[in-house]
Design an enzyme around this catalytic site. Structure first.
Site, short mmCIF file in Angstrom:
data_model
loop_
_atom_site.label_atom_id
_atom_site.label_comp_id
_atom_site.label_asym_id
_atom_site.label_seq_id
_atom_site.Cartn_x
_atom_site.Cartn_y
_atom_site.Cartn_z
N ARG A 89 2.26 11.23 -4.62
CA ARG A 89 2.04 11.39 -3.17
C ARG A 89 3.35 11.60 -2.41
O ARG A 89 3.72 10.77 -1.57
CB ARG A 89 1.27 10.20 -2.59
CG ARG A 89 -0.13 10.06 -3.16
CD ARG A 89 -0.93 9.02 -2.39
NE ARG A 89 -2.29 8.92 -2.91
CZ ARG A 89 -3.24 8.16 -2.37
NH1 ARG A 89 -2.97 7.42 -1.31
NH2 ARG A 89 -4.44 8.12 -2.90
N ASP A 146 1.66 6.47 6.00
CA ASP A 146 0.34 7.08 6.12
C ASP A 146 0.24 7.78 7.47
O ASP A 146 0.57 7.18 8.51
CB ASP A 146 -0.77 6.04 6.02
CG ASP A 146 -1.04 5.59 4.60
OD1 ASP A 146 -0.33 6.05 3.68
OD2 ASP A 146 -1.96 4.76 4.40
N ASP A 148 0.86 -1.19 0.00
CA ASP A 148 0.00 0.00 0.00
C ASP A 148 0.89 1.24 0.00
O ASP A 148 1.69 1.42 -0.89
CB ASP A 148 -0.96 -0.04 1.18
CG ASP A 148 -2.12 0.92 1.03
OD1 ASP A 148 -2.29 1.48 -0.06
OD2 ASP A 148 -2.87 1.12 2.00
#
Length: 393
Positions: free
Chosen positions: A270, A218, A214
């Site tokens: 990102r 995060d 993933d």
């Protein structure tokens, strides 16, 4: 002004951190490494100059906790705890044994966790880190890989320094212990390198993070007071997410500093992607982005300061920024200052009014021109620290 001048001049004197050590993590040699005639007199960026020139770093490890900058400055980790030594890479998620990494990170008391030797740790399920913990890989080559990786959830004061986190896989449903007195059912992690969930005062420094299922890092669910610095990111699509989703307005409290990192090759997007909150992105080096470098939605505030953006020849995207909406973004505060743009790179600014980071006096730090970012990030990733020698050689 004098401190900024001293910082800029001193940052030109950089060490040639062992390229053999870097290559073992999959790095490519950087043209920004500047050899000097006396490596032990090197001064690096404002974080590294706090501790790297100390030849006694191994006997004063907890002094590292005083060296963070930005919003995560107050993250003390296990500064006031005992030293805990990891002696084995074995892992048991439900009943961890003394000497394992998991046994150390779940304790309720503060601990400064170090490693007795080089080791590759294949976690059997996600590693739940408790409050007031430091994972310090200096002096050993430590890899967490080929399994679920690190979860920092509902805790505070965590430092992760000097380890390699790569090829992380989703966790399976199962029992995972998060304290000496509690073991609970986990439904399975997503395969991120590091998840910071509803946590505060977290500092991630000098890690290598790459190629996970993933995201690499995060920061979600109203996490706050975070610094991500001196890391080397490579070979991944969605690198760093700040904010849970566009409907989770609790993330408005989020404040994150992203400084002195190297965003290496094989990255797509990102770096970071921001929802709500405030992100100060300072003195980072961007070697490549295939879609965009800095993006966001839900009206975040983003200050890009002193970064070095080098657009790739191999991909059509030259724009650094991307708003994940079709309209309504012209008032969002996205600003660029002292950035350097190479090979056609460009930043689309927006908004008006003050953009300066709301730092306290202790959180603030000098940000150099983007032309110095390749030098300031030349030692990004785990360092080849040797006992009784400074890490600035």
């Amino acid at each position: 002004m004098a401190s900024l001048l001293h910082f800029a001049l001193s940052s030109l004197l950089l060490a040639l951190t062992s390229q053999a050590h870097a290559a073992s993590y999959g790095y490519k040699p950087s043209s920004s490494y500047v050899p000097t005639s006396n490596y032990n007199k090197v001064v690096l960026n404002t974080i590294d100059s706090c501790w790297r020139t100390n030849a006694n770093w191994a006997t004063s490890r907890q002094a590292l906790a005083d060296c963070a900058v930005g919003f995560g400055k107050a993250a003390i980790g296990g500064k006031f705890g005992a030293i805990y030594v990891v002696t084995t890479p074995l892992d048991d998620p439900a009943n961890p044994k003394p000497g394992t990494l998991r046994y150390g990170v779940i304790q309720t008391k503060p601990l400064w966790i170090i490693f007795a030797k080089d080791m590759v740790i294949n976690l059997k399920n996600e590693l739940m880190v408790n409050s007031f913990k430091t994972i310090d890989g200096r002096g050993a080559k430590v890899e967490i890989t080929n399994g679920p990786c690190i979860t920092i959830k509902d805790v505070s004061h965590v430092i992760i320094h000097g380890i390699s986190i790569h090829d992380c896989k989703p966790g399976k449903s199962g029992m995972v212990r998060d304290s000496p007195t509690h073991v609970g059912q986990r439904t399975g992690s997503d395969g991120d390198g590091i998840v910071i969930f509803a946590s505060s005062y977290v500092w991630i420094d000098h890690c290598y993070v790459a190629h996970c299922t993933d995201g690499l890092i995060d920061v979600i669910h109203a996490s706050n007071a975070i610094t991500i610095s001196n890391n080397y990111f490579a070979n991944h699509d969605k690198v760093m997410l700040l904010g849970h989703n566009d409907g989770y307005s609790a993330d408005k409290v989020m404040k994150v500093t992203i400084a002195f990192n190297r965003f290496g090759t094989g990255l797509i997007e990102r770096m970071p992607r921001v929802r709500f909150g405030y992100a100060h992105v300072a003195n980072n080096r961007y070697d490549e982005w295939q879609m965009y470098a800095i993006g966001g939605s839900a009206n975040p505030t983003i200050f890009s300061e002193g970064n070095y953006f080098d657009a790739s020849n191999d991909y059509s995207s030259k724009q650094v920024t991307k708003r994940e909406v079709k309209s309504g973004w012209t008032n969002w505060k996205w600003r660029s200052s002292k950035d350097v743009f190479k090979n056609g790179a460009y930043f689309v600014q927006s908004g008006y009014g003050t953009i300066l980071p709301p730092y306290s006096k202790t959180q603030s730090f000098p940000v150099a021109s983007g032309s110095l970012a390749p030098a300031l990030t030349s030692a990004a990733g785990p360092l080849n620290c040797v006992v009784r020698k400074s890490c600035a050689y």
